[in-house]
Scaffold this active site. Structure first.
Site, short mmCIF file in Angstrom:
data_model
loop_
_atom_site.label_atom_id
_atom_site.label_comp_id
_atom_site.label_asym_id
_atom_site.label_seq_id
_atom_site.Cartn_x
_atom_site.Cartn_y
_atom_site.Cartn_z
N ASP A 231 0.86 -1.19 0.05
CA ASP A 231 -0.16 -0.08 -0.16
C ASP A 231 1.18 1.28 0.05
O ASP A 231 2.09 0.97 0.25
CB ASP A 231 -0.87 0.11 1.14
CG ASP A 231 -2.29 0.77 0.97
OD1 ASP A 231 -2.09 1.67 0.06
OD2 ASP A 231 -3.20 0.81 1.68
C1 BGC Z 1 -5.11 3.23 -0.22
C2 BGC Z 1 -4.96 2.31 -1.10
C3 BGC Z 1 -4.78 2.95 -2.65
C4 BGC Z 1 -3.65 3.69 -2.40
C5 BGC Z 1 -3.36 4.37 -3.71
C6 BGC Z 1 -3.73 3.99 -0.20
O1 BGC Z 1 -3.57 5.37 0.67
O2 BGC Z 1 -4.97 2.63 1.05
O3 BGC Z 1 -6.40 1.65 -1.11
O4 BGC Z 1 -4.94 2.19 -3.45
O5 BGC Z 1 -3.66 4.52 -1.29
O6 BGC Z 1 -3.85 5.52 -4.04
#
Ligand code: BGC
Length: 750
Positions: A231
């Site tokens: 993530d």
């Molecule tokens: C989120 C993810 C997301 C990623 C990219 C993170 O803050 O938890 O779900 O895909 O950002 O935007």
């Protein structure tokens, strides 16, 4: 010609390999120009395309391209419809092809442990089987277009509070049965191209460094073939992460972690073979996309229509005492509440789509009939505005039916933080109470991403749960309210009466960077049903404008061996006079007593569309896993021999048929006896039964032999809990003799 990935890896320098393990920037993987390795883009996800420019901070929302906002997962799961999820995935896959996005960052399958989790609107369900089945269909849909998915957030990331530093503390059985199952089903059924590991720790170890999760379970045990990405910002120790199975760090680390990886290899901490395997996994996926690129163009207008169609099939009619559908044209109808004009249709954070066209429910309804409207409250805050309320009461008094559009303001639920309570803004409760004083026919429409308390539920005539239904929710609502379409959604989560009823209440969100999942496997209906608690609306519940009847339940057998299957067929008839869709649900109840189990667990479901008078037979297949629980003693799934109930109905609390079946286990649980083994544990063992009866039970004669029948029953019950060693107290048996008996019993087990 297909690229020879292994050959490519052989030709890479150590530095080039290390560079592959972090992003070029926020959204792109790194290229290696010398070898012609391209850079590809990944983008959020999950319910639309949030393609941002390279400079954009990932939670920024305004600079992504205009795209179609489909209903969020809180809504789409209510379809209980695999083909709808697949269709939506296909459309999204095509949009990705058109926009040169190689991987769409979704679906998000974390379990809704508490109604307060700020991201529940993005998550599918409180039930892992439902989440896993529908996520698999979505993944198949997207990937059918040669675009990858990234199932997220792996794992046990069920709150936003301290999400980047906190540890989810849970036992192995709970982890497997509740929090890993949706990922497991998706990996086994749909092979997502990538998996996104979560921010949090699991029992003290960051998901991004969790070898047990990434290498052992995901890759070894489940056979995941793609690569794991972090993530955004979830990496703590990059070298430990790579060794544990995290291939791609997102976004980039400006080279600093690449250097650490090179140093680790040079100093012998990390084997270069680990890098080779990881690069191969990444390149397999990069080239899968590049070599199968399609020329697509996507039409916003066409996809908007699909978003409306999907939204219609997700709306849940929670209650209807004869007030819906509205009789447009012949009734004087009033819409009250700011959400009627501007519906809340998506949540905040990384899934926020830059939608260009969101129809107002009010304006769409005005195309059918004349509508009186009063704003009643602001959709932005919790403020009781006397002027707005006075206007609303006036409008309500003069109408024949009032539809109140209630819901949560944007700020109440979003990625990044949790909700503070389960209530709607107090001003909305107050307004509804005022309206109820002057109006007998009140419908409440809800726009929210997660359950809210509904103290007025028994006093209003109808409740429509529209969730966050995407940019087409206004049009979809008009079709449902006016009766042009028939509601068919079913709740994918329970609505407790109050937050305090929720099983995680005492342990959410935890303190001191630890959250204990004390309720264990008893999440959602598994808890409410086991405790026979009243809920506001149960899991699986949803009404229709037509009526359905289930009949002719047929089981393929009365017993099933562990290696076999059992099919359950049931006929569904539309007995009303409007076309509609019903969802047949199959739950299994364990009566063996071998483990503590929930009252029932969802193990099958099928959505079926029927014309008035039409019947169709729905068939569901059960296998070992449908009966099993995760037995920590053998570290595997296990179902004991014995009787199980098969429950078939149309909600977790509306079961039409209960049939018993005998399950025959083929797994031998290793048993080893010693002097502390309880007599009850060996009394009924098929291999030991006779020996125990002849040689052990008589040693307790002093305890059990009596003319008093009641006493005998009591003593026999007590005998079950007696360790073998305790027989010394009830006869003159010696220690040596008891040890000999234990030896003989153990021999019988070989
Ligand atoms: C989120 C993810 C997301 C990623 C990219 C993170 O803050 O938890 O779900 O895909 O950002 O935007």
């Amino acid at each position: 010609m297909k690229t020879n990935i292994k050959e490519l890896v052989r030709n890479m320098t150590l530095e080039e390999k290390a560079g592959m393990f972090s992003g070029l920037d926020f959204w792109y993987t790194k290229p290696v120009e010398r070898l012609g390795i391209p850079s590809v883009m990944v983008s959020d996800g999950p319910h639309g395309l949030r393609k941002q420019s390279n400079e954009a901070y990932h939670l920024g929302v305004n600079d992504s391209i205009q795209a179609v906002c489909f209903p969020a997962a809180c809504a789409t799961t209510c379809s209980f419809d695999r083909s709808l999820m697949k269709d939506m995935g296909e459309v999204l896959g095509k949009e990705c092809q058109a926009e040169s996005v190689s991987v769409l960052l979704g679906p998000a399958v974390n379990i809704k442990r508490s109604p307060l989790c700020g991201r529940n609107f993005e998550y599918l369900s409180e039930d892992p089987y439902l989440a896993g089945e529908l996520a698999s269909s979505y993944i198949k849909g997207v990937q059918s277009q040669n675009v990858g998915t990234s199932i997220k957030h792996f794992a046990a990331n069920n709150q936003e509070h301290e999400r980047m530093t906190g540890s989810s503390e849970l036992d192995e059985r709970t982890l497997r049965e509740i929090y890993l199952t949706a990922f497991e089903i998706s990996v086994k059924k749909a092979q997502p191209w990538t998996v996104m590991c979560s921010y949090n720790k699991i029992n003290g170890i960051f998901a991004s460094e969790n070898k047990k999760l990434l290498n052992d379970i995901l890759k070894e045990e489940w056979g995941f073939e793609g690569y794991v990405m972090s993530d955004w910002g979830a990496v703590s120790d990059r070298v430990a992460g790579l060794d544990a199975g995290l291939e791609l760090e997102m976004p980039g680390s400006h080279g600093t972690n690449d250097q650490r990886i090179v140093q680790a290899v040079e100093s012998g901490i990390l084997e270069e073979a680990v890098l080779d395997r990881a690069v191969e996994r990444i390149l397999n996926i990069v080239y899968l996309y590049v070599e199968n690129k399609k020329d697509e163009i996507f039409s916003r207008e066409e996809d908007h229509k699909k978003a409306v169609e999907i939204a219609k099939q997700c709306i849940v009619l929670l209650k209807n005492d004869d007030v819906l559908p509205l009789k447009a044209g012949s009734e004087k109808i009033a819409f009250i509440g700011g959400f009627a004009k501007s519906p809340r249709y998506q949540g905040g954070g990384s899934s926020h789509i830059h939608a260009s066209h969101v129809a107002s429910t009010l304006e769409m309804m005005e195309e059918y009939t004349e509508i009186e409207y009063a704003e009643g409250f602001s959709t932005k805050e919790d403020f009781y505005d006397e002027k707005l309320v006075a206007e609303a009461i006036k409008v309500a008094e003069q109408a024949e039916k009032v539809v109140v559009f209630a819901g949560l303001p944007d700020l109440f639920e979003s990625e990044g933080y949790d909700r503070k309570h389960m209530r709607l803004p107090e001003c909305q409760y107050q307004l509804i109470e005022e309206i109820l004083k002057v109006q007998k026919k009140v419908v409440v429409v809800l726009h929210n991403g997660s359950p809210v308390e509904l103290p007025f539920a028994d006093r209003v005539n109808a409740i429509v749960e529209a969730y966050l239904g995407g940019e087409g929710v206004g049009e979809a609502l008009v079709e449902i309210l006016s009766g042009k379409s028939n509601p068919c959604g079913k709740l994918a989560e329970s609505f407790p009466i109050r937050l305090e009823d929720n099983p995680s209440f005492l342990n959410f969100p935890g303190t001191g960077k630890k959250v204990y999942y004390q309720e264990g496997i008893f999440v959602g209906y598994r808890y409410y049903d086991s405790k026979k608690m009243k809920v506001r609306f149960p899991f699986g519940h949803g009404l229709s404008y037509t009526t359905f009847k289930l009949s002719d339940l047929v089981l393929s057998g009365r017993s099933m061996r562990e290696s076999g299957t059992l099919t359950v067929a049931v006929k569904v008839t539309n007995t009303g006079n409007m076309a509609g869709k019903e969802v047949v649900q199959l739950y299994v109840k364990d009566n063996t007593g071998a483990a503590i189990r929930p009252e029932k667990e969802l193990r099958g479901f099928e959505a079926v569309s029927l014309q008035p008078g039409e019947s169709k037979t729905v068939t569901m297949t059960l296998e070992k896993r449908s009966f099993a629980w995760f037995n920590e003693n053998i570290n595997d799934w296990y179902a004991a021999s014995g009787t199980y109930d098969i429950l078939v109905g149309t909600s977790s609390r509306k079961i039409d048929f209960t049939e018993s079946v005998e399950y025959v286990s083929e797994t031998e649980i290793p048993v080893h006896l010693d002097l502390n083994t309880m007599i009850g544990d060996v009394m009924n063992h098929p291999l030991l039964r006779d020996y125990v009866k002849e040689a052990i039970v008589p040693l307790a004669a002093g305890l059990t032999e009596t003319d008093d029948e009641n006493w005998a029953v009591m003593m026999e019950a007590m005998l079950r809990y007696l360790p073998i060693r305790a027989l010394r107290s009830f006869s003159d048996v010696t220690n040596d003799e008891l040890e000999k008996h234990v030896e003989e019993l153990n021999k019988l087990l070989i």
